[in-house]
Motif scaffolding. Structure first.
Motif, PDB file in Angstrom:
ATOM      1  N   UNK A  52      42.720  26.289  32.020  1.00 55.87           N
ATOM      2  CA  UNK A  52      42.864  25.613  33.312  1.00 55.87           C
ATOM      3  C   UNK A  52      41.592  25.847  34.124  1.00 55.87           C
ATOM      4  N   UNK A  53      40.815  24.809  34.435  1.00 59.25           N
ATOM      5  CA  UNK A  53      39.548  25.018  35.151  1.00 59.25           C
ATOM      6  C   UNK A  53      39.727  25.616  36.544  1.00 59.25           C
ATOM      7  N   UNK A  54      40.835  25.324  37.195  1.00 60.11           N
ATOM      8  CA  UNK A  54      41.078  25.900  38.519  1.00 60.11           C
ATOM      9  C   UNK A  54      41.303  27.409  38.399  1.00 60.11           C
ATOM     10  N   UNK A  55      42.117  27.793  37.415  1.00 58.50           N
ATOM     11  CA  UNK A  55      42.354  29.222  37.199  1.00 58.50           C
ATOM     12  C   UNK A  55      41.078  29.922  36.761  1.00 58.50           C
ATOM     13  N   UNK A  56      40.285  29.255  35.910  1.00 58.07           N
ATOM     14  CA  UNK A  56      39.051  29.864  35.410  1.00 58.07           C
ATOM     15  C   UNK A  56      38.054  30.129  36.523  1.00 58.07           C
ATOM     16  N   UNK A  57      38.064  29.320  37.560  1.00 60.15           N
ATOM     17  CA  UNK A  57      37.139  29.504  38.676  1.00 60.15           C
ATOM     18  C   UNK A  57      37.389  30.817  39.402  1.00 60.15           C
ATOM     19  N   UNK A  58      38.575  31.383  39.240  1.00 59.14           N
ATOM     20  CA  UNK A  58      38.921  32.641  39.926  1.00 59.14           C
ATOM     21  C   UNK A  58      38.669  33.865  39.066  1.00 59.14           C
ATOM     22  N   UNK A  59      38.135  33.685  37.855  1.00 59.56           N
ATOM     23  CA  UNK A  59      37.937  34.837  36.978  1.00 59.56           C
ATOM     24  C   UNK A  59      36.836  35.764  37.472  1.00 59.56           C
ATOM     25  N   UNK A  60      35.774  35.206  37.990  1.00 62.21           N
ATOM     26  CA  UNK A  60      34.613  36.017  38.330  1.00 62.21           C
ATOM     27  C   UNK A  60      34.904  36.934  39.520  1.00 62.21           C
ATOM     28  N   UNK A  61      34.232  38.081  39.579  1.00 68.48           N
ATOM     29  CA  UNK A  61      34.480  39.032  40.674  1.00 68.48           C
ATOM     30  C   UNK A  61      34.046  38.482  42.018  1.00 68.48           C
ATOM     31  N   UNK A  62      34.724  38.909  43.062  1.00 68.57           N
ATOM     32  CA  UNK A  62      34.391  38.462  44.416  1.00 68.57           C
ATOM     33  C   UNK A  62      33.336  39.336  45.069  1.00 68.57           C
ATOM     34  N   UNK A  63      33.135  40.542  44.576  1.00 68.40           N
ATOM     35  CA  UNK A  63      32.067  41.406  45.076  1.00 68.40           C
ATOM     36  C   UNK A  63      31.046  41.617  43.975  1.00 68.40           C
ATOM     37  N   UNK A  64      29.830  42.007  44.358  1.00 62.89           N
ATOM     38  CA  UNK A  64      28.759  42.193  43.381  1.00 62.89           C
ATOM     39  C   UNK A  64      28.260  43.626  43.457  1.00 62.89           C
ATOM     40  N   UNK A  65      28.840  44.472  42.622  1.00 65.68           N
ATOM     41  CA  UNK A  65      28.447  45.878  42.519  1.00 65.68           C
ATOM     42  C   UNK A  65      27.757  46.067  41.178  1.00 65.68           C
ATOM     43  N   UNK A  66      26.503  46.486  41.212  1.00 64.14           N
ATOM     44  CA  UNK A  66      25.759  46.687  39.975  1.00 64.14           C
ATOM     45  C   UNK A  66      26.275  47.912  39.235  1.00 64.14           C
ATOM     46  N   UNK A  67      26.140  47.898  37.918  1.00 59.94           N
ATOM     47  CA  UNK A  67      26.409  49.117  37.158  1.00 59.94           C
ATOM     48  C   UNK A  67      25.320  50.124  37.493  1.00 59.94           C
TER      49      UNK A  67
END
Length: 376
Positions: free
Chosen positions: A277-292
């Motif tokens: 589902x492309x709509x569901x897939x759009x929510x997979x990525x993290x909302x914050x960007x914390x580097x390792x």
């Protein structure tokens, strides 16, 4: 606001200067660096002056007695992990120790005997599992959002010249515990295991193809997981175009990361399957960007310290990758698949990453390149 966590650093080498001390400084107010220790007192003094650390020591026992730190960071070479870790735990301090955790599973288990319920605990530096993208992927796997894990690739393709191994403790079973599998690829392997869970069987080869070292300079493995997933793992110090990469193929997605020594969200790629589902897939990525980073892991460790809870990359969670490395080496040495269940205290690879005969393992790794197999 709670009092700052009083921290002492053991080891005045490059890893303390470039990773641990910057991570501590980024948390000013939450931590106080009270002392630094190194067997080379002049090196300890120089680094303490550079970072405005008030006291320096040559011995861990004196440091612990006089400073009573809450947390001790051990950034020494691998063969010098056990003594400061156990001394700190016995003194009641929590510990954060550089990789590899120990030189063998037996040593790891002996160290664990110095922990106590509720702390102190020892956690190990596996910073790649703490970036926001990896944490988000772990959540999605646990929820079943991406479907079943099926195929994975885990590659650590680095380059170290001949001169790298001229440091006396490098490339030796007794002081480093192994080659790139143990000292380099262990970071990517830990990230893979933290996502895919427990492994059941490993089939591996290892060789010393070009570097002047007692250990391998390259290894390859095929791994089976309890989930049914299968992964390939490559570790090399012979690769001029250096990269670290992992790929995970699930029923509904492929998730990939490529970096070298650390990543942020931009290093990741999320590819939904045609049926997703492309709509569901759009929510997979993290909302914050914390580097390792060491900073990301230290933040989590401090949270665990304040709660009195065992931190990540500790106990059985920190042991799993060391167990995998032992299984990989045993498979490479014996020329057969090794099951995880074999690695009990009766197994010679429990006591040494080179098994019962480090010299024999070294000779095996250095066979002429044209030989296809070894007679046992």
């Amino acid at each position: 606001m709670s009092d700052p966590v009083r921290v002492a650093v053991v080891g005045a080498g490059a890893i303390a200067r470039t990773c641990h001390l910057p991570a501590l400084r980024s948390m000013a107010g939450a931590v106080e660096i009270v002392a630094l220790c190194d067997v080379d007192l002049a090196a300890a003094c120089r680094l303490a002056d550079e970072w405005n650390i008030p006291r320096d020591y040559v011995g861990i026992d004196q440091l612990l007695a006089e400073e009573s730190p809450d947390l001790v960071i051990v950034s020494t070479p691998p063969s010098a992990h056990r003594e400061p870790v156990t001394a700190a735990l016995d003194a009641g301090a929590w510990v954060w120790c550089e990789k590899p955790p120990a030189l063998s599973l037996a040593e790891y288990d002996d160290i664990a005997l110095h922990e106590r319920a509720g702390g102190p605990y020892v956690s190990y530096v596996f910073q790649h599992r703490f970036g926001s993208a990896a944490r988000r992927l772990r959540e999605l796997i646990a929820a079943g959002t991406l479907g079943s894990p099926l195929v994975a690739l885990c590659n650590t393709l680095w380059y170290r010249p001949h001169g790298y191994f001229e440091v006396p403790w490098r490339g030796r079973w007794d002081t480093e515990g192994g080659g790139p599998t143990m000292g380099h690829g262990i970071h990517q392997i830990d990230l893979m295991l933290s996502l895919l869970g427990d492994w059941t069987e490993v089939t591996a080869v290892a060789a010393t193809l070009d570097r002047r070292t007692d250990t391998e300079d390259v290894s390859f493995a095929i791994v089976r997981f309890e989930s049914g997933a299968i992964a390939s793992v490559t570790n090399s110090l012979l690769s001029p175009r250096e990269t670290s990469s992992l790929r995970f193929d699930f029923t509904h997605a492929t998730v990939e990361v490529e970096h070298l020594y650390g990543y942020n969200n931009a290093n990741w790629r999320w590819t939904p399957s045609a049926s997703a589902d492309p709509v569901a897939a759009a929510a997979w990525q993290p909302t914050e960007d914390v580097a390792s980073s060491h900073t990301a892991q230290l933040r989590q460790l401090l949270d665990s310290y304040r709660r009195g809870e065992r931190p990540e990359a500790s106990g059985a969670d920190g042991r799993r990758v060391l167990e995998f490395v032992a299984g990989l080496y045993q498979s490479a040495f014996e020329g057969r698949p090794v099951r995880r269940s074999e690695l009990d205290s009766s197994n010679p690879f429990y006591r040494s990453m080179a098994g019962g005969s480090p010299a024999e393992f070294t000779d095996l790794l250095k066979l002429t390149k044209g030989e296809a197999h070894v007679q046992h």
